[in-house]
Design a protein around this motif. Structure first.
Motif, PDB file in Angstrom:
ATOM      1  N   LEU A 227       0.812  -1.201  -0.049  1.00  0.00           N
ATOM      2  CA  LEU A 227       0.057  -0.183  -0.106  1.00  0.00           C
ATOM      3  C   LEU A 227       0.918   1.330  -0.054  1.00  0.00           C
ATOM      4  CD1 LEU A 227      -2.756  -1.082   2.580  1.00  0.00           C
ATOM      5  CD2 LEU A 227      -3.167  -0.811   0.164  1.00  0.00           C
ATOM      6  N   ARG A 228       2.035   1.172   0.595  1.00  0.00           N
ATOM      7  CA  ARG A 228       2.939   2.207   0.569  1.00  0.00           C
ATOM      8  C   ARG A 228       3.563   2.482  -0.616  1.00  0.00           C
ATOM      9  NH1 ARG A 228       3.567   6.948   2.391  1.00  0.00           N
ATOM     10  NH2 ARG A 228       5.651   7.810   2.473  1.00  0.00           N
ATOM     11  N   TYR A 229       3.616   1.476  -1.267  1.00  0.00           N
ATOM     12  CA  TYR A 229       4.358   1.573  -2.619  1.00  0.00           C
ATOM     13  C   TYR A 229       3.446   2.031  -3.640  1.00  0.00           C
ATOM     14  CZ  TYR A 229       5.699  -0.252  -7.304  1.00  0.00           C
ATOM     15  OH  TYR A 229       5.943  -0.385  -8.502  1.00  0.00           O
ATOM     16  N   LEU A 230       2.190   1.658  -3.444  1.00  0.00           N
ATOM     17  CA  LEU A 230       1.013   2.272  -4.283  1.00  0.00           C
ATOM     18  C   LEU A 230       1.016   3.975  -4.106  1.00  0.00           C
ATOM     19  CD1 LEU A 230      -1.541  -0.431  -4.587  1.00  0.00           C
ATOM     20  CD2 LEU A 230       0.122   0.135  -6.221  1.00  0.00           C
ATOM     21  N   GLN A 231       1.121   4.131  -2.985  1.00  0.00           N
ATOM     22  CA  GLN A 231       0.712   5.705  -2.545  1.00  0.00           C
ATOM     23  C   GLN A 231       1.981   6.535  -2.836  1.00  0.00           C
ATOM     24  OE1 GLN A 231       0.361   6.196   1.673  1.00  0.00           O
ATOM     25  NE2 GLN A 231      -0.274   8.551   1.768  1.00  0.00           N
ATOM     26  N   THR A 232       3.126   5.773  -3.030  1.00  0.00           N
ATOM     27  CA  THR A 232       4.400   6.609  -3.346  1.00  0.00           C
ATOM     28  C   THR A 232       4.087   6.790  -4.916  1.00  0.00           C
ATOM     29  OG1 THR A 232       5.539   5.437  -1.834  1.00  0.00           O
ATOM     30  CG2 THR A 232       6.920   6.668  -3.552  1.00  0.00           C
ATOM     31  N   ILE A 233       3.812   5.770  -5.591  1.00  0.00           N
ATOM     32  CA  ILE A 233       3.591   6.030  -7.042  1.00  0.00           C
ATOM     33  C   ILE A 233       2.595   7.008  -7.466  1.00  0.00           C
ATOM     34  CG2 ILE A 233       2.590   4.875  -9.342  1.00  0.00           C
ATOM     35  CD1 ILE A 233       3.994   2.144  -8.264  1.00  0.00           C
ATOM     36  N   ARG A 234       1.543   6.903  -6.669  1.00  0.00           N
ATOM     37  CA  ARG A 234       0.294   8.291  -6.871  1.00  0.00           C
ATOM     38  C   ARG A 234       1.010   9.413  -6.663  1.00  0.00           C
ATOM     39  NH1 ARG A 234      -5.464   8.490  -3.662  1.00  0.00           N
ATOM     40  NH2 ARG A 234      -5.892  10.152  -4.674  1.00  0.00           N
ATOM     41  N   GLU A 235       1.937   9.430  -5.508  1.00  0.00           N
ATOM     42  CA  GLU A 235       2.333  10.993  -5.232  1.00  0.00           C
ATOM     43  C   GLU A 235       3.327  11.469  -6.444  1.00  0.00           C
ATOM     44  OE1 GLU A 235       4.207  10.449  -1.340  1.00  0.00           O
ATOM     45  OE2 GLU A 235       2.457  10.440  -0.417  1.00  0.00           O
ATOM     46  N   ILE A 236       4.151  10.362  -6.847  1.00  0.00           N
ATOM     47  CA  ILE A 236       4.975  10.853  -7.927  1.00  0.00           C
ATOM     48  C   ILE A 236       4.422  11.264  -9.087  1.00  0.00           C
ATOM     49  CG2 ILE A 236       6.773  10.105  -9.446  1.00  0.00           C
ATOM     50  CD1 ILE A 236       7.818   8.344  -7.220  1.00  0.00           C
ATOM     51  N   SER A 237       3.187  10.537  -9.380  1.00  0.00           N
ATOM     52  CA  SER A 237       2.509  10.703 -10.880  1.00  0.00           C
ATOM     53  C   SER A 237       1.814  11.978 -10.852  1.00  0.00           C
ATOM     54  CB  SER A 237       1.454   9.482 -11.185  1.00  0.00           C
ATOM     55  OG  SER A 237       0.353   9.556  -9.895  1.00  0.00           O
ATOM     56  N   GLY A 238       1.300  12.621  -9.400  1.00  0.00           N
ATOM     57  CA  GLY A 238       0.623  13.694  -9.457  1.00  0.00           C
ATOM     58  C   GLY A 238       1.651  15.064  -9.454  1.00  0.00           C
ATOM     59  N   GLU A 239       2.830  14.867  -9.504  1.00  0.00           N
ATOM     60  CA  GLU A 239       3.748  15.989 -10.009  1.00  0.00           C
ATOM     61  C   GLU A 239       4.224  15.915 -11.321  1.00  0.00           C
ATOM     62  OE1 GLU A 239       7.136  15.418  -7.478  1.00  0.00           O
ATOM     63  OE2 GLU A 239       5.921  15.337  -5.511  1.00  0.00           O
ATOM     64  N   ARG A 240       4.141  17.316 -11.555  1.00  0.00           N
ATOM     65  CA  ARG A 240       4.645  17.434 -13.177  1.00  0.00           C
ATOM     66  C   ARG A 240       6.036  17.434 -13.313  1.00  0.00           C
ATOM     67  NH1 ARG A 240       0.874  22.997 -14.304  1.00  0.00           N
ATOM     68  NH2 ARG A 240      -1.294  22.096 -13.604  1.00  0.00           N
ATOM     69  N   ASN A 241       6.444  16.219 -13.741  1.00  0.00           N
ATOM     70  CA  ASN A 241       7.828  15.785 -13.866  1.00  0.00           C
ATOM     71  C   ASN A 241       8.018  15.325 -15.196  1.00  0.00           C
ATOM     72  OD1 ASN A 241       8.686  16.397 -11.125  1.00  0.00           O
ATOM     73  ND2 ASN A 241       7.983  14.577 -10.355  1.00  0.00           N
ATOM     74  N   THR A 242       9.121  15.518 -15.770  1.00  0.00           N
ATOM     75  CA  THR A 242       9.486  15.129 -17.066  1.00  0.00           C
ATOM     76  C   THR A 242      10.116  13.412 -17.001  1.00  0.00           C
ATOM     77  OG1 THR A 242      11.702  16.029 -16.963  1.00  0.00           O
ATOM     78  CG2 THR A 242      10.047  17.246 -17.867  1.00  0.00           C
ATOM     79  N   THR A 243      10.551  13.357 -15.800  1.00  0.00           N
ATOM     80  CA  THR A 243      11.044  11.964 -15.660  1.00  0.00           C
ATOM     81  C   THR A 243      10.372  11.398 -14.327  1.00  0.00           C
ATOM     82  OG1 THR A 243      13.186  12.690 -16.417  1.00  0.00           O
ATOM     83  CG2 THR A 243      13.126  10.729 -15.137  1.00  0.00           C
ATOM     84  N   THR A 244      10.013  10.208 -14.394  1.00  0.00           N
ATOM     85  CA  THR A 244       9.388   9.601 -13.305  1.00  0.00           C
ATOM     86  C   THR A 244      10.080   8.417 -12.874  1.00  0.00           C
ATOM     87  OG1 THR A 244       7.279  10.363 -14.146  1.00  0.00           O
ATOM     88  CG2 THR A 244       7.186   8.425 -12.399  1.00  0.00           C
ATOM     89  N   PHE A 245      10.386   8.229 -11.866  1.00  0.00           N
ATOM     90  CA  PHE A 245      11.091   6.989 -10.994  1.00  0.00           C
ATOM     91  C   PHE A 245      10.047   5.853 -10.605  1.00  0.00           C
ATOM     92  CE2 PHE A 245      14.201  10.247 -11.135  1.00  0.00           C
ATOM     93  CZ  PHE A 245      15.393   9.702 -11.816  1.00  0.00           C
ATOM     94  N   PHE A 246      10.103   4.818 -10.826  1.00  0.00           N
ATOM     95  CA  PHE A 246       9.316   3.704 -10.098  1.00  0.00           C
ATOM     96  C   PHE A 246      10.108   2.757  -9.490  1.00  0.00           C
ATOM     97  CE2 PHE A 246       7.133   5.049 -14.045  1.00  0.00           C
ATOM     98  CZ  PHE A 246       5.673   5.185 -13.656  1.00  0.00           C
ATOM     99  N   PRO A 247       9.688   2.999  -8.078  1.00  0.00           N
ATOM    100  CA  PRO A 247      10.603   2.097  -7.307  1.00  0.00           C
ATOM    101  C   PRO A 247       9.922   0.543  -7.479  1.00  0.00           C
ATOM    102  CG  PRO A 247       9.138   3.423  -6.100  1.00  0.00           C
ATOM    103  CD  PRO A 247       9.138   3.774  -7.346  1.00  0.00           C
ATOM    104  N   ILE A 248      10.859  -0.414  -7.589  1.00  0.00           N
ATOM    105  CA  ILE A 248      10.561  -1.825  -7.716  1.00  0.00           C
ATOM    106  C   ILE A 248      10.937  -2.457  -6.520  1.00  0.00           C
ATOM    107  CG2 ILE A 248      10.586  -3.994  -9.084  1.00  0.00           C
ATOM    108  CD1 ILE A 248      11.314  -1.840 -11.648  1.00  0.00           C
ATOM    109  N   PRO A 249      10.052  -3.171  -5.881  1.00  0.00           N
ATOM    110  CA  PRO A 249      10.619  -3.939  -4.665  1.00  0.00           C
ATOM    111  C   PRO A 249      11.429  -5.118  -5.012  1.00  0.00           C
ATOM    112  CG  PRO A 249       7.947  -3.462  -4.118  1.00  0.00           C
ATOM    113  CD  PRO A 249       8.511  -3.241  -5.782  1.00  0.00           C
TER     114      PRO A 249
END
Length: 266
Positions: A227-249
């Motif tokens: 759940l924390r992983y999904l919440q982190t992805i949601r927070e990153i996607s909400g920002e206007r960034n040209t590069t997105t990092f996806f943490p993979i367990p």
């Protein structure tokens, strides 16, 4: 009826004498009668001996025999000049004060002291140097009310035989040497930095404690990590960034690593 010229002259002479006598009588009455205001008292001396204080209102005196001295009963404000004082911890400072006092016994203020205003001023100066010189600089800066009370008590006790009542003493200004001002500024800055570091350290401690509790909770319930992983992805996607990092367990790719490692070991 005829009037002799000599009679007219005598009449005019008599009138002149009466006028002169009346004039002198008026002068005597003006010196004998005094009007004393409510805020003043008249200290009366008769043939050099103290009679007492008179007033307010109309006061009768004996001309050429009585001598009077007027005393003001209102509160007087006495500005104490700047005094150079060395404190108990050997710091040279300049300090001044203001004294509020009034006359309670007019006869004593005239008989016991020559000039009660000058005497009170000199006493206030010496007392100010004595009291401020007996304490350290920090106490002068932090306990000014205590010093004011001590000054008022000492000056009031010493002026009591003069019929004077000191109602208040206030230290007005305190001038420090430039070197001492810079040292105090550095001390205050160091104190602020110390407090900032302590607050930051306390924040780090609270954050570490909270993260430790969160780690324990995730260890008990592994789903919280997802759940924390999904919440982190949601927070990153909400920002206007040209590069997105996806943490993979690591747990997701561990089977592939084991398979590759197993093939290589074979």
């Amino acid at each position: 009826m005829t009037i002799d010229i000599s009679d007219i002259g005598s009449i005019i002479s008599g009138l002149g004498t009466i006028a002169v006598a009346g004039f002198f009588l008026l002068i005597v009455l003006s010196t004998a009668i005094k009007i004393v205001p409510e805020y003043r008292r008249l200290v009366l001396f008769r043939l050099g001996r103290l009679v007492g204080s008179r007033g307010p209102g109309i006061v009768f005196t004996v001309p050429f025999i009585d001598r009077s001295v007027t005393v003001d009963l209102r509160i007087l404000t006495l500005d104490v000049p700047v005094q150079e004082v060395i404190t108990k911890d050997n710091v040279a400072i300049k300090v001044n004060a203001v004294v509020y006092f009034r006359v309670l016994e007019p006869a004593k203020s005239v008989v016991e002291v020559e000039n009660y205003v000058i005497a009170t001023s000199q006493l206030a100066q010496t007392t100010l140097r004595s009291v401020v010189g007996s304490v350290e600089l920090d106490e002068v800066l932090s306990s000014r009310e205590k010093i004011n009370q001590e000054l008022q008590k000492i000056i009031d006790e010493r002026t009591d035989p003069w019929g004077i009542k000191v109602s208040a003493v206030e230290v007005k200004e305190l001038e420090l040497p430039e070197g001492m001002k810079r040292a105090m500024a550095r001390q205050a800055e160091a104190e602020r930095e110390r407090r900032a570091k302590i607050i930051a350290a306390e924040g780090e401690l609270q954050a570490a404690t909270t993260l430790s509790e969160a780690a324990k909770q995730m260890e008990v319930s592994p789903i919280t990590l997802q759940l924390r992983y999904l919440q982190t992805i949601r927070e990153i996607s909400g920002e206007r960034n040209t590069t997105t990092f996806f943490p993979i367990p690591v747990d997701l790719i561990q089977p592939f690593i084991d398979k590759i490692t197993g093939k290589e070991t074979k």
